[in-house]
Scaffold this motif. Structure first.
Motif, PDB file in Angstrom:
ATOM      1  N   LYS A  93      15.812  76.251  -5.646  1.00 18.07           N
ATOM      2  CA  LYS A  93      15.082  75.126  -5.069  1.00 18.07           C
ATOM      3  C   LYS A  93      15.801  74.674  -3.797  1.00 18.07           C
ATOM      4  N   TRP A  94      15.026  74.546  -2.734  1.00 17.00           N
ATOM      5  CA  TRP A  94      15.556  74.081  -1.452  1.00 17.00           C
ATOM      6  C   TRP A  94      15.220  72.598  -1.321  1.00 17.00           C
ATOM      7  N   ARG A  95      16.239  71.766  -1.360  1.00 20.24           N
ATOM      8  CA  ARG A  95      16.039  70.322  -1.344  1.00 20.24           C
ATOM      9  C   ARG A  95      15.572  69.844   0.031  1.00 20.24           C
ATOM     10  N   ILE A  96      14.633  68.904   0.022  1.00 15.79           N
ATOM     11  CA  ILE A  96      14.025  68.401   1.247  1.00 15.79           C
ATOM     12  C   ILE A  96      14.253  66.898   1.353  1.00 15.79           C
ATOM     13  N   ASP A  97      14.882  66.451   2.442  1.00 15.72           N
ATOM     14  CA  ASP A  97      15.031  65.021   2.691  1.00 15.72           C
ATOM     15  C   ASP A  97      13.680  64.437   3.100  1.00 15.72           C
ATOM     16  N   SER A  98      13.464  63.193   2.755  1.00 16.42           N
ATOM     17  CA  SER A  98      12.176  62.579   3.078  1.00 16.42           C
ATOM     18  C   SER A  98      11.977  62.413   4.582  1.00 16.42           C
ATOM     19  N   ASN A  99      13.082  62.337   5.348  1.00 22.47           N
ATOM     20  CA  ASN A  99      12.943  62.129   6.794  1.00 22.47           C
ATOM     21  C   ASN A  99      13.019  63.427   7.586  1.00 22.47           C
ATOM     22  N   VAL A 100      12.865  64.569   6.920  1.00 20.07           N
ATOM     23  CA  VAL A 100      12.953  65.845   7.627  1.00 20.07           C
ATOM     24  C   VAL A 100      11.706  66.040   8.487  1.00 20.07           C
ATOM     25  N   PRO A 101      11.855  66.455   9.749  1.00 21.21           N
ATOM     26  CA  PRO A 101      10.677  66.753  10.582  1.00 21.21           C
ATOM     27  C   PRO A 101       9.860  67.897   9.989  1.00 21.21           C
ATOM     28  N   THR A 102       8.574  67.876  10.229  1.00 22.79           N
ATOM     29  CA  THR A 102       7.699  68.920   9.698  1.00 22.79           C
ATOM     30  C   THR A 102       8.119  70.299  10.185  1.00 22.79           C
ATOM     31  N   SER A 103       8.559  70.398  11.434  1.00 27.82           N
ATOM     32  CA  SER A 103       8.998  71.692  11.965  1.00 27.82           C
ATOM     33  C   SER A 103      10.178  72.242  11.172  1.00 27.82           C
ATOM     34  N   LEU A 105      10.781  71.556   8.076  1.00 27.80           N
ATOM     35  CA  LEU A 105      10.229  71.923   6.773  1.00 27.80           C
ATOM     36  C   LEU A 105       9.627  73.335   6.837  1.00 27.80           C
ATOM     37  N   VAL A 106       8.903  73.630   7.920  1.00 31.04           N
ATOM     38  CA  VAL A 106       8.347  74.978   8.099  1.00 31.04           C
ATOM     39  C   VAL A 106       9.475  76.005   8.180  1.00 31.04           C
ATOM     40  N   GLN A 107      10.548  75.675   8.906  1.00 28.89           N
ATOM     41  CA  GLN A 107      11.679  76.587   9.012  1.00 28.89           C
ATOM     42  C   GLN A 107      12.340  76.801   7.652  1.00 28.89           C
ATOM     43  N   THR A 108      12.394  75.752   6.835  1.00 28.72           N
ATOM     44  CA  THR A 108      12.986  75.884   5.501  1.00 28.72           C
ATOM     45  C   THR A 108      12.162  76.834   4.639  1.00 28.72           C
ATOM     46  N   ILE A 109      10.836  76.731   4.705  1.00 23.97           N
ATOM     47  CA  ILE A 109       9.969  77.634   3.950  1.00 23.97           C
ATOM     48  C   ILE A 109      10.182  79.072   4.423  1.00 23.97           C
ATOM     49  N   PHE A 110      10.247  79.259   5.726  1.00 27.06           N
ATOM     50  CA  PHE A 110      10.494  80.574   6.323  1.00 27.06           C
ATOM     51  C   PHE A 110      11.823  81.144   5.823  1.00 27.06           C
ATOM     52  N   LEU A 111      12.873  80.343   5.852  1.00 26.17           N
ATOM     53  CA  LEU A 111      14.190  80.789   5.403  1.00 26.17           C
ATOM     54  C   LEU A 111      14.202  81.061   3.899  1.00 26.17           C
ATOM     55  N   ALA A 112      13.513  80.230   3.130  1.00 24.38           N
ATOM     56  CA  ALA A 112      13.468  80.410   1.680  1.00 24.38           C
ATOM     57  C   ALA A 112      12.820  81.739   1.314  1.00 24.38           C
ATOM     58  N   ILE A 113      11.772  82.123   2.053  1.00 23.03           N
ATOM     59  CA  ILE A 113      11.131  83.421   1.804  1.00 23.03           C
ATOM     60  C   ILE A 113      12.098  84.550   2.137  1.00 23.03           C
ATOM     61  N   LYS A 114      12.786  84.448   3.268  1.00 25.16           N
ATOM     62  CA  LYS A 114      13.727  85.502   3.650  1.00 25.16           C
ATOM     63  C   LYS A 114      14.822  85.664   2.598  1.00 25.16           C
TER      64      LYS A 114
END
Length: 334
Positions: A93-103, A105-114
């Motif tokens: 699980k990749w933890r997400i801060d509530s104040n993280v920019p959407t961009s 968040l997209v990068q986190t999803i990209f990295l999580a897949i890799k």
């Protein structure tokens, strides 16, 4: 993008709009406030896509918001013939801060897949040792045991000639597979710098887990004629190939956000154009933006709660003298 995702983004008061060369206008992301929720990160996850066997989850538990990847395939440690059905495996699980920019968040999803795919890639390179199959690059190797036995695990290969190296590699590859495919050496040559070039072919197997390696050709560059160096270079190349596949197939809002087909110069021009508003904005807004960024950075400061960790961190920080930015907080003293 749905209103759910947009509701997590709100412009700072009096944030300037930027007129783009396309004729459209926008409030750049660095002028936005973010309040991500389960609904908003779910919508961003739904706006991302990769392939049919990769699932992107977004959720919330007692520890907060998270992104998680699920991969559908076969157990990499069992013969496919022994598995009547595919299975789903989950990454961390990749933890997400509530104040993280959407961009981000997209990068986190990209990295999580890799990284989820890298986990599988490391398990799919298999070598037969003494009539047993091993996945030496698997992330399930015992880190504590390796640390304890490190002295006996160091590579002690003696230098060999290029001819000896060719024989060693040929023998090794007879016992090596990747994603159910044989691994063939096509060519080995030595450069003037004494570096070794090795051309590898992975034709594809009958029951691949990842399914993107059929017909793969790799060229490895080794610092010396070493089987150990070859194996590490092969794994690095396989991970790089997987990462490249994700980079070109991953989309956000239907756009290949990280593809090398995007022009770096045009991305640079767009970024500079949206930053020009910083100098043109009123002083009151610039002060507000600075304060908002200060508060956002402060919210990310870690809190140290044990004397042992406090002692280690404070000792390390003292080596650098006075630092800008936010220092960690210490609930205890060493």
């Amino acid at each position: 993008m749905s209103n759910l995702a947009l509701s997590a983004e709100r412009p700072l008061p009096d944030a300037p709009r930027v007129l783009l060369n396309s004729g459209a206008s926008c409030v750049p992301q660095h002028y936005l406030q973010y309040a991500q929720t389960q609904c908003s990160i779910e919508q961003v996850a739904l706006d991302c896509a990769f392939n049919d066997t990769t699932l992107i989850f977004a959720g919330q538990d007692t520890h907060g918001l998270y992104i998680q990847i699920g991969l559908i395939g076969f157990d990499t440690y069992l013969p496919v013939a022994a598995q009547p059905n595919r299975k789903i495996v989950y990454g961390r699980k990749w933890r997400i801060d509530s104040n993280v920019p959407t961009s981000e968040l997209v990068q986190t999803i990209f990295l999580a897949i890799k990284k989820a795919r890298e986990h599988e890639v490391r398990e799919l390179l298999k070598i037969r040792f003494e009539h047993h199959i091993s996945a030496p690059f698997s992330t399930h190797q015992d880190a504590r045991l390796i640390a304890e036995q490190a002295g006996s695990l160091l590579d002690n290969e003696e230098p060999v000639s290029l001819m000896q190296f060719r024989r060693q590699v040929t023998a090794l590859m007879r016992n090596t597979t990747y994603d159910s495919s044989p691994v063939h050496v096509l060519n080995i040559e030595q450069r003037l710098s004494q570096q070794i070039l090795v051309d590898i072919s992975i034709p594809g197997g009958t029951s691949p887990m990842l399914g993107d390696t059929t017909g793969t050709l790799l060229t490895l560059l080794l610092p010396e004629p070493s089987v150990n160096a070859l194996l590490f270079a092969l794994m690095d190349a396989l991970i790089a190939k997987s990462d490249s596949y994700v980079r070109e197939a991953f989309t956000y809002l239907g756009v290949h956000r990280f593809s090398h087909r995007l022009s770096v110069e045009k991305l640079s021009a767009l970024s500079v154009h949206t930053r020009l508003a910083d100098k043109q904005a009123p002083g009151s807004f610039q002060h507000q933006l600075k304060q908002y960024n200060f508060v956002t950075d402060a919210a990310r400061v870690p809190n140290v709660v044990t004397p042992e960790m406090a002692g280690t961190i404070q000792a390390r920080l003292s080596e650098f003298g006075e630092l800008a930015g936010h220092y960690p907080t210490f609930s205890v003293q060493p």
